[in-house]
Write an enzyme that holds these catalytic residues in place. Structure first.
Site, PDB file in Angstrom:
ATOM      1  N   ARG A  22      11.616   4.267  -5.821  1.00  0.00           N
ATOM      2  CA  ARG A  22      11.388   5.197  -4.727  1.00  0.00           C
ATOM      3  C   ARG A  22       9.896   5.442  -4.551  1.00  0.00           C
ATOM      4  O   ARG A  22       9.087   5.138  -5.429  1.00  0.00           O
ATOM      5  CB  ARG A  22      12.131   6.514  -4.977  1.00  0.00           C
TER       6      ARG A  22
ATOM      7  N   ALA B 136       8.039  -2.185  -5.940  1.00  0.00           N
ATOM      8  CA  ALA B 136       7.454  -0.963  -6.491  1.00  0.00           C
ATOM      9  C   ALA B 136       7.387   0.140  -5.436  1.00  0.00           C
ATOM     10  O   ALA B 136       7.740  -0.053  -4.265  1.00  0.00           O
ATOM     11  CB  ALA B 136       6.060  -1.261  -7.042  1.00  0.00           C
ATOM     12  N   HIS B 137       6.917   1.318  -5.862  1.00  0.00           N
ATOM     13  CA  HIS B 137       6.890   2.499  -5.004  1.00  0.00           C
ATOM     14  C   HIS B 137       6.041   2.291  -3.757  1.00  0.00           C
ATOM     15  O   HIS B 137       5.012   1.623  -3.779  1.00  0.00           O
ATOM     16  CB  HIS B 137       6.362   3.711  -5.781  1.00  0.00           C
ATOM     17  N   ASN B 138       6.524   2.848  -2.645  1.00  0.00           N
ATOM     18  CA  ASN B 138       5.803   2.878  -1.364  1.00  0.00           C
ATOM     19  C   ASN B 138       5.637   1.518  -0.696  1.00  0.00           C
ATOM     20  O   ASN B 138       4.872   1.394   0.265  1.00  0.00           O
ATOM     21  CB  ASN B 138       4.418   3.534  -1.509  1.00  0.00           C
TER      22      ASN B 138
ATOM     23  N   SER C 235       2.654   0.136  -2.788  1.00  0.00           N
ATOM     24  CA  SER C 235       1.980   0.455  -1.523  1.00  0.00           C
ATOM     25  C   SER C 235       1.549  -0.754  -0.710  1.00  0.00           C
ATOM     26  O   SER C 235       0.706  -0.628   0.179  1.00  0.00           O
ATOM     27  CB  SER C 235       0.761   1.370  -1.768  1.00  0.00           C
TER      28      SER C 235
END
Length: 336
Positions: free
Chosen positions: A230, A251-253, A271
């Site tokens: 998340r 991975a996140h974002n 990201s």
């Protein structure tokens, strides 16, 4: 409805508002007026409203400064010359400070609790034609659409939304996620876990709270044993009609566009953003905070460490135009 749910962040318990005075005390800042001003939330530069706190930690995001609505920004001294008419919390380590303030707003964000589960009533299952396998655990406030199948030993955590005509296979774990319609999730996938974000410390590594969610749009397929983290403050998003092969890590974002095909054992750092119609071969790696354009093709085993423009075909490590790569390889030059 879904957008309202995302903005209100029903997925995490939150303190309604935090005073500027409390923020200053937490960050040990004395140069900001401590009159009774309260902030509602902490959000990214492009999402923060006037009454939210935001942050700037990298020159990659300087282009967003004209769009900032927030009056209060956590940043470091090297960015002060770029920002005017704002109240700045000047700190040495921006991301560590953001982590501390995120914990103020979301005191339970680091707690990964098991759901106790609740029994879904038979009339609900029948009316929506939902089929559950054996040993399925469903958390509180879960919404499931019509004609959806959930396989054996799968766990759906609290506040998850699942669309209609979905197939969720066995041994899947889903938390902090909104899923669209006609989505297939294959065996062993883990979706919505906290990201791998922390600050190294010799005595004890400090965790970064992840209060974003995962959004999986319509007609997506998630392969077996995929792991999708998340978001930290923003969200991790998988675009419509995108297919992920087995053992992919996101991975996140990370934001993935529409109609993408990502094959086995590809890994994404946090990201990074993919455009539409991107194809990535097996075992490729994408570094963090990058932008991959539309219609890009990345050959298997490649290492992407810089932005890639639209309509490119790349290969190798570091990934480069495939024609240059093949020419260098043909001439016997060292590729790695």
């Amino acid at each position: 409805k879904k957008l309202t749910l995302m903005n209100n962040n029903i997925f995490f318990d939150k303190i309604d508002k935090i005073s500027v005075k409390n923020i200053c005390e937490k960050l040990k800042i004395t140069n900001i007026s401590k009159k009774k001003i309260f902030l509602k939330d902490i959000k990214t530069l492009d999402e923060a409203s006037k009454n939210d706190l935001t942050f700037l930690h990298s020159s990659k995001y300087l282009h967003l400064i004209p769009k900032i609505k927030s009056e209060f920004i956590i940043t470091s001294s090297r960015f002060t010359k770029h920002i005017s008419k704002k109240k700045l919390f000047i700190v040495e380590n921006v991301l560590l400070s953001v982590a501390k303030i995120t914990e103020l707003f979301y005191p339970n964000a680091l707690n990964e609790k098991f759901v106790s589960g609740e029994k879904i009533k038979n009339d609900y299952l029948k009316s929506k034609k939902i089929i559950l396998g054996s040993n399925v655990i469903i958390g509180k406030n879960v919404k499931i659409g019509n004609n959806t199948f959930i396989g054996h030993n799968t766990i759906i955590e609290d506040n998850v939304i699942i669309g209609k005509n979905c197939s969720i296979s066995s041994n899947v774990i889903i938390k902090k996620t909104i899923i669209g319609n006609n989505v297939n999730i294959l065996d062993g996938a883990v979706i919505g876990k906290k990201g791998f974000g922390f600050f190294p410390n010799k005595e004890r590594n400090l965790r970064y709270p992840h209060i974003g969610i995962v959004i999986i749009k319509n007609n997506v397929e998630i392969g077996s044993n995929n792991t999708i983290d998340r978001g930290s403050l923003g969200n991790t998003i998988i675009g419509e009609n995108t297919f992920l092969d087995n053992q992919v890590h996101i991975a996140h974002n990370v934001i993935i566009g529409k109609n993408c095909i990502i094959t086995a054992q590809v890994g994404f750092a946090g990201s990074s953003k993919l455009g539409n119609n991107v194809i990535i071969g097996g075992q490729a790696g994408i570094s963090g905070h990058l932008e991959i354009g539309n219609n890009v093709q990345i050959a298997g085993g490649s290492g992407v460490i810089k932005n890639i423009p639209d309509n490119s075909k790349v290969m190798g490590y570091p990934a480069k135009d495939i024609r240059i790569f093949l020419k260098e390889n043909k001439n016997g030059r060292q590729i790695r």
